[in-house]
Design a protein around this motif. Structure first.
Motif, short mmCIF file in Angstrom:
data_model
loop_
_atom_site.label_atom_id
_atom_site.label_comp_id
_atom_site.label_asym_id
_atom_site.label_seq_id
_atom_site.Cartn_x
_atom_site.Cartn_y
_atom_site.Cartn_z
N MET A 177 28.79 104.67 35.57
CA MET A 177 29.21 103.47 34.85
C MET A 177 28.09 102.84 34.02
O MET A 177 28.36 102.11 33.07
CB MET A 177 29.75 102.41 35.84
N VAL A 178 26.84 103.12 34.41
CA VAL A 178 25.72 102.52 33.69
C VAL A 178 25.19 103.45 32.60
O VAL A 178 24.19 103.12 31.96
CB VAL A 178 24.58 102.15 34.67
N ARG A 179 25.84 104.55 32.39
CA ARG A 179 25.44 105.41 31.29
C ARG A 179 25.85 104.79 29.97
O ARG A 179 26.84 104.05 29.90
CB ARG A 179 26.07 106.80 31.46
N PRO A 180 25.10 105.06 28.91
CA PRO A 180 25.38 104.39 27.62
C PRO A 180 26.82 104.53 27.14
O PRO A 180 27.41 103.56 26.66
CB PRO A 180 24.40 105.09 26.66
N GLN A 181 27.39 105.74 27.27
CA GLN A 181 28.74 105.91 26.75
C GLN A 181 29.77 105.07 27.51
O GLN A 181 30.73 104.54 26.93
CB GLN A 181 29.16 107.39 26.77
N TRP A 182 29.56 104.89 28.82
CA TRP A 182 30.50 104.08 29.59
C TRP A 182 30.26 102.58 29.41
O TRP A 182 31.19 101.77 29.53
CB TRP A 182 30.42 104.46 31.06
N ILE A 183 29.01 102.21 29.15
CA ILE A 183 28.75 100.81 28.82
C ILE A 183 29.43 100.44 27.49
O ILE A 183 30.05 99.38 27.35
CB ILE A 183 27.24 100.54 28.75
N LEU A 184 29.34 101.36 26.50
CA LEU A 184 30.05 101.12 25.23
C LEU A 184 31.56 101.07 25.44
O LEU A 184 32.26 100.25 24.83
CB LEU A 184 29.68 102.22 24.23
N ALA A 185 32.06 101.95 26.33
CA ALA A 185 33.49 101.93 26.62
C ALA A 185 33.90 100.62 27.30
O ALA A 185 34.99 100.08 27.04
CB ALA A 185 33.86 103.12 27.50
N LEU A 186 33.02 100.09 28.17
CA LEU A 186 33.30 98.81 28.82
C LEU A 186 33.36 97.68 27.80
O LEU A 186 34.24 96.82 27.87
CB LEU A 186 32.23 98.52 29.88
N ILE A 187 32.43 97.68 26.86
CA ILE A 187 32.43 96.65 25.81
C ILE A 187 33.74 96.72 25.02
O ILE A 187 34.37 95.70 24.71
CB ILE A 187 31.21 96.81 24.89
N ALA A 188 34.17 97.93 24.69
CA ALA A 188 35.44 98.10 23.97
C ALA A 188 36.61 97.60 24.80
O ALA A 188 37.53 96.92 24.29
CB ALA A 188 35.63 99.55 23.57
N ALA A 189 36.60 97.92 26.11
CA ALA A 189 37.69 97.46 26.98
C ALA A 189 37.71 95.94 27.10
O ALA A 189 38.77 95.31 27.11
CB ALA A 189 37.54 98.10 28.36
N LEU A 190 36.51 95.32 27.19
CA LEU A 190 36.44 93.86 27.25
C LEU A 190 36.95 93.22 25.97
O LEU A 190 37.61 92.17 26.00
CB LEU A 190 35.01 93.41 27.54
N ALA A 191 36.65 93.83 24.84
CA ALA A 191 37.14 93.30 23.56
C ALA A 191 38.67 93.36 23.50
O ALA A 191 39.33 92.42 23.06
CB ALA A 191 36.52 94.08 22.40
N VAL A 192 39.22 94.50 23.95
CA VAL A 192 40.68 94.63 23.97
C VAL A 192 41.29 93.61 24.93
O VAL A 192 42.30 92.97 24.63
CB VAL A 192 41.08 96.06 24.36
N ALA A 193 40.67 93.44 26.12
CA ALA A 193 41.17 92.48 27.10
C ALA A 193 41.11 91.06 26.56
O ALA A 193 42.02 90.25 26.78
CB ALA A 193 40.37 92.59 28.40
N ALA A 194 40.03 90.73 25.83
CA ALA A 194 39.91 89.40 25.24
C ALA A 194 41.02 89.16 24.22
O ALA A 194 41.60 88.07 24.14
CB ALA A 194 38.54 89.23 24.60
N GLY A 195 41.32 90.19 23.41
CA GLY A 195 42.42 90.07 22.45
C GLY A 195 43.75 89.84 23.15
O GLY A 195 44.55 88.99 22.73
N PHE A 196 44.00 90.58 24.23
CA PHE A 196 45.23 90.39 24.98
C PHE A 196 45.30 88.99 25.60
O PHE A 196 46.35 88.34 25.62
CB PHE A 196 45.36 91.45 26.07
N ALA A 197 44.15 88.52 26.13
CA ALA A 197 44.12 87.18 26.72
C ALA A 197 44.40 86.11 25.68
O ALA A 197 45.11 85.13 25.94
CB ALA A 197 42.75 86.94 27.37
N TRP A 198 43.86 86.28 24.46
CA TRP A 198 44.13 85.32 23.39
C TRP A 198 45.61 85.32 23.03
O TRP A 198 46.21 84.25 22.80
CB TRP A 198 43.30 85.66 22.16
N LEU A 199 46.22 86.50 22.98
CA LEU A 199 47.65 86.57 22.70
C LEU A 199 48.47 85.87 23.79
O LEU A 199 49.47 85.21 23.51
CB LEU A 199 48.08 88.04 22.57
N GLY A 200 48.02 86.00 25.04
CA GLY A 200 48.71 85.31 26.12
C GLY A 200 48.61 83.80 25.98
O GLY A 200 49.59 83.07 26.20
N GLN A 201 47.41 83.33 25.62
CA GLN A 201 47.23 81.89 25.41
C GLN A 201 48.09 81.40 24.25
O GLN A 201 48.69 80.32 24.30
CB GLN A 201 45.76 81.58 25.16
N TRP A 202 48.16 82.19 23.19
CA TRP A 202 48.99 81.82 22.03
C TRP A 202 50.47 81.73 22.42
O TRP A 202 51.17 80.81 22.01
CB TRP A 202 48.79 82.85 20.93
#
Length: 275
Positions: free
Chosen positions: A1-26
């Motif tokens: 999980m701490v390898r660079p490719q998985w850290i980048l994947a985590l950042i992408a997943a967090l961005a997607v989750a943040a977008g979904f959370a904003w849609l839920g708030q909207w």
């Protein structure tokens, strides 16, 4: 999980989750705002007073704050002063009066009306006296009026060192007692007059002629009605946000398990070839 490719994947997943959370708030905002807009627009659409309520009926939550119309005659000698009234953030007093509202069939009902606001009690008293003493230049006929129909205030008793006749609240029952007994019934609420649509009540004279300003007419705060379909959509977006994080975790674990399985197979193959 701490390898660079998985850290980048985590950042992408967090961005997607943040977008979904904003849609839920909207979606939650839409669930409440839709009802609020409908309520505000309905309160600002003028409707006949006698279609919404009747004399002697308490002001309901549905009727309170509605813009209403009607026809009637202002009783000139009914002008009184109500103290401690805030208008656009300033403290002052109201000049109030009684309107005989047409009920049909030659009958009428008494309606307390807030005519205008003055920055001081003295100015309000002077305006009330001028309105009461203004000579009648024409035969009084019922005229159209418009304003916001409001629920009554709770009566307030003046302090012991003040004039007991001082009026401190907009309580129609208290005002009717001051106006004297009459056969006509009275409305449970009072009207905040819209001067531009009701100038004929003062024989066409603007409020400024009496040293008065218009009273701030604020729409009521709408009841927060919830659209449950939008609420369910909001819950779905939150679930999707959680799934985005879980999806990243599942991919990372699958890669970890695959890597360890390969290492185990290699270890078993190497051990078998040795002997």
């Amino acid at each position: 999980m701490v390898r660079p490719q998985w850290i980048l994947a985590l950042i992408a997943a967090l961005a997607v989750a943040a977008g979904f959370a904003w849609l839920g708030q909207w979606q939650l905002g839409v669930a409440v705002q839709n009802g609020a807009k409908d309520s505000t627009s309905s309160s600002e659409q003028p409707r006949p007073l006698n279609e919404l309520t009747e004399p002697g009926i308490a002001v309901s939550d549905h009727v309170g704050g509605m813009v209403v119309t009607g026809t009637g005659v202002l009783t000139r000698t009914s002008t009184l002063v109500v103290e401690n009234r805030t208008n656009f953030g300033a403290q002052g007093a109201w000049v109030v009066g009684e309107v005989q509202v047409e009920q049909g069939g030659g009958s009428s009902a008494r309606l307390a009306v807030a005519l205008g606001w003055a920055p001081s009690v003295a100015t309000a008293q002077s305006a009330a006296k001028r309105i009461a003493e203004q000579p009648v230049t024409q035969v009084f006929q019922p005229v159209a009026f418009e304003g916001r129909y409001m629920p009554p205030d709770a009566p307030q008793i003046p302090e012991a060192d003040r004039d007991p006749q001082t009026i401190l609240s907009m309580a129609p029952a208290q005002l009717v007692n001051r106006w004297g007994a009459g056969d006509e019934p009275s409305y449970g609420g009072y009207l905040v007059l819209h001067p531009k649509a009701s100038a004929e009540l003062l024989q066409g004279a603007p409020l400024s002629e009496y040293g008065l300003d218009r009273i701030e007419s604020v729409p009521p705060l709408p009841a927060e009605t919830v659209n449950w379909l939008n609420v369910f959509y909001a819950i779905e977006w939150v679930v999707f946000a959680g799934f985005a994080i879980f999806f990243w975790y599942r991919l990372a674990r699958d890669a970890w398990e695959k890597e360890h399985e390969l290492k185990a197979l290699e270890a078993e193959g190497g051990g078998a070839a040795g002997p």
